[in-house]
Design an enzyme around this catalytic site. Structure first.
Site, short mmCIF file in Angstrom:
data_model
loop_
_atom_site.label_atom_id
_atom_site.label_comp_id
_atom_site.label_asym_id
_atom_site.label_seq_id
_atom_site.Cartn_x
_atom_site.Cartn_y
_atom_site.Cartn_z
N ASP A 1 -3.65 -12.76 4.85
CA ASP A 1 -4.96 -12.34 5.36
C ASP A 1 -6.11 -12.82 4.47
OD1 ASP A 1 -4.22 -10.62 3.35
OD2 ASP A 1 -4.27 -8.80 4.57
N ASP B 1 -2.85 -11.22 -1.32
CA ASP B 1 -3.29 -10.59 -0.07
C ASP B 1 -4.78 -10.26 -0.23
OD1 ASP B 1 -1.72 -8.59 2.25
OD2 ASP B 1 -3.77 -8.02 1.67
N HIS C 1 -6.28 -7.66 0.54
CA HIS C 1 -6.45 -6.26 0.16
C HIS C 1 -5.91 -6.01 -1.26
CE1 HIS C 1 -6.35 -6.14 4.65
NE2 HIS C 1 -7.36 -5.31 4.47
N HIS D 1 0.80 -1.24 0.00
CA HIS D 1 0.00 0.00 0.00
C HIS D 1 0.83 1.28 0.00
CE1 HIS D 1 -3.54 -2.40 0.64
NE2 HIS D 1 -3.17 -2.80 1.84
N1 ZLM Z 1 -8.61 3.23 11.30
N2 ZLM Z 1 -5.41 -1.12 16.52
C1 ZLM Z 1 -3.92 -3.87 5.34
C2 ZLM Z 1 -4.20 -2.46 5.85
C3 ZLM Z 1 -5.63 -2.26 6.28
C4 ZLM Z 1 -8.86 2.85 7.43
C5 ZLM Z 1 -10.18 2.42 9.53
C6 ZLM Z 1 -7.55 2.85 12.23
C7 ZLM Z 1 -7.55 -1.94 10.50
C8 ZLM Z 1 -7.26 -1.96 11.92
C9 ZLM Z 1 -4.91 -0.37 14.34
C10 ZLM Z 1 -5.10 -1.05 17.96
C11 ZLM Z 1 -2.14 -5.28 4.18
C12 ZLM Z 1 -8.76 1.35 7.17
C13 ZLM Z 1 -9.17 2.04 10.61
C14 ZLM Z 1 -7.94 1.83 13.23
C15 ZLM Z 1 -9.06 4.57 9.26
C16 ZLM Z 1 -7.58 -1.34 8.41
C17 ZLM Z 1 -4.66 -0.37 15.68
C18 ZLM Z 1 -7.74 -2.76 14.12
C19 ZLM Z 1 -6.70 -1.98 14.63
O1 ZLM Z 1 -7.04 -2.65 16.83
C20 ZLM Z 1 -6.42 -1.95 16.07
C21 ZLM Z 1 -6.02 -0.09 18.68
C22 ZLM Z 1 -5.95 -1.19 13.80
C23 ZLM Z 1 -6.22 -1.18 12.42
C24 ZLM Z 1 -8.01 -2.74 12.76
N3 ZLM Z 1 -7.10 -1.02 9.61
C25 ZLM Z 1 -8.34 -2.83 9.78
N4 ZLM Z 1 -8.32 -2.43 8.48
C26 ZLM Z 1 -7.31 -0.62 7.15
C27 ZLM Z 1 -5.87 -0.84 6.67
C28 ZLM Z 1 -2.46 -4.05 5.05
O2 ZLM Z 1 -2.57 -6.46 4.82
O3 ZLM Z 1 -2.81 -5.24 2.94
C29 ZLM Z 1 -0.65 -5.36 3.87
C30 ZLM Z 1 0.26 -5.40 5.02
N5 ZLM Z 1 -7.55 0.79 7.31
O4 ZLM Z 1 -9.74 0.69 6.89
C31 ZLM Z 1 -9.53 3.35 8.54
C32 ZLM Z 1 -10.07 3.54 7.20
C33 ZLM Z 1 -8.05 4.19 10.37
ZN ZN Z 2 -3.86 -7.24 3.46
CA CA Z 3 -4.60 -8.65 -3.33
#
Ligand code: ZLM
Ligand code: ZN
Ligand code: CA
Length: 393
Positions: free
Chosen positions: A280, A190, A192, A155
């Protein structure tokens, strides 16, 4: 040459830097770099290290990273510390402008996708250095398959962090491969969409990007990876997107993956393959809602290996750490053309596998609803194959 279950043996090199294992995204963050140390320990416990060359290499440099990334962003990555960020002021504002630390102050400070982690620059240089070294080993013709499970940060953008990714090691590695190979195919399993990589090469005639991903409403990265997104200019029909609904099983996934990748290889004739093996898409992942088994995931790796084209295997997502470590260990064995026992050997992390009965192949969710109807899957496959046929014409 000596043969193995899936054709002749391959010269495999493997990169692992234990400096990555201790990186901490924050106490409750879903991304746990230690899962790569768990995969490494498992690979060692199965005796697979003896079958591969271990790459020892320097971390990526500022010049390596700024070959793709914006200098202002690279400067920020190189100077940011958690202390400076917490102190507020300029450092915090600059970091936020590059999507590090969330842009909104109202949110819970711990709930950040891209936190200002301690040792950030060192972490980026190490995982990117691994993918670059792996690409160079393939480009030099020294190895047939190169592995960096710490890489696959698909990403990251030219000038900002996104989705737990700061430096896009994949883009850097593909650029390195393009110095030696005329055409490179990128395939991303992946859950995503591989947006950072697609964007970097969207108008390139020399790189074809293919992503299989969950395409449900609002799923991250929102709005990307639509079936109709096919690349632009020289890159027309060289971006391939396969959006999926929740609950995809092994059979349905391979039923798309196999014919699509076969056609990609036929029409594009790449000289190298880069595969992002994010874990994932496995059953039970807390972010993804697919239902792949480790065998189903690895079958895709085995299929790409069967083309006998230089292959770079990278990690990516994967948020049930025992499942991901088991998956990447099994895929290392697939790369080597070895079958390994389902019983996990005793080793330092074996306690993490108790919930799966100390077996590598944990069971998928029985009776999980598969939202991908046969009709939808057939439509998706036919549309993609029709687009690819444009390249053959
Ligand atoms: N918020 N903590 C995949 C990247 C996915 C953006 C919604 C932040 C999470 C997620 C972080 C501890 C790859 C979004 C999310 C939370 C705006 C995403 C910290 C849980 C936690 O418990 C969590 C408090 C966190 C982040 C869930 N973030 C789930 N999905 C995605 C990014 C990366 O696998 O593709 C490659 C390595 N972010 O949906 C938000 C819109 C920020
Ligand atoms: Zn992913
Ligand atoms: Ca993919």
């Amino acid at each position: 040459s000596p043969s193995c279950p899936d054709g002749p043996k391959r010269r495999v090199c493997y990169y692992y830097d234990r400096g990555i294992a201790g990186v901490d995204y924050g106490e409750d963050h879903v991304m746990v770099p230690r899962r790569v140390d768990m995969a490494h320990a498992l690979i060692r416990s199965y005796g697979l290290l003896g079958d591969m060359s271990r790459l020892r290499t320097r971390p990526a440099t500022y010049d390596d990273i700024s070959a793709f990334h914006d200098r202002g962003y690279a400067d920020l990555l190189g100077s940011l510390t958690p202390e400076a960020f917490a102190g507020g002021g300029e450092a915090e504002l600059t970091a936020r402008s590059f999507n590090i630390g969330e842009p909104s102050k109202k949110e819970d400070p711990r709930s950040v996708d891209n936190p200002p982690i301690a040792g950030l620059w060192d972490y980026c240089c190490r995982y990117a250095g691994g993918s670059l070294a792996a690409a160079r080993a393939l480009a030099a013709g020294r190895h047939d398959i190169a592995i960096n499970w710490s890489g696959g940060m698909h990403h990251a953008c030219r000038d900002k962090a996104s989705g737990f990714c700061y430096v896009n090691d994949i883009v850097l590695a593909i650029r390195e491969l393009l110095a030696a190979f005329a055409r490179v195919v990128y395939v991303d399993i992946d859950v995503h969409h591989g947006d950072g990589v697609e964007t970097a090469f969207v108008d390139s005639g020399r790189v074809m990007t293919v992503s299989f991903h969950q395409g449900t409403t609002d799923f991250f990265p929102k709005g990307r990876g639509k079936l109709q997104d096919v690349g632009v200019g020289e890159g027309l029909y060289r971006a391939v997107n396969v959006p999926l609904h929740a609950g995809m099983d092994d059979e349905g996934y391979y039923g798309l993956f196999q014919p699509i990748m076969e056609k990609v290889m036929e029409v594009f004739q790449p000289e190298a393959i880069v595969m992002q093996c994010g874990g994932d898409s496995l059953s039970g992942d807390p972010l993804g809602s697919q239902n792949l088994s480790i065998a189903g995931h690895a079958r895709c790796v085995r299929f790409m290996r069967s083309f006998n084209v230089p292959l770079l295997l990278l990690g990516g997502g994967g948020y049930t750490i025992n499942h991901v470590a088991a998956c990447w260990c099994y895929e290392t064995a697939v790369a080597l053309g070895k079958e390994i026992d389902d019983d996990i050997p005793q080793h330092c992390y074996d306690g993490y596998y108790q919930s799966q009965g100390y077996k590598l192949h944990y069971p998928v969710k029985k009776g999980l609803k598969n939202d991908n109807t046969n009709h939808h899957v057939t439509q998706t496959k036919n549309t993609v194959l029709r687009n690819l046929a444009e390249l053959a014409a």
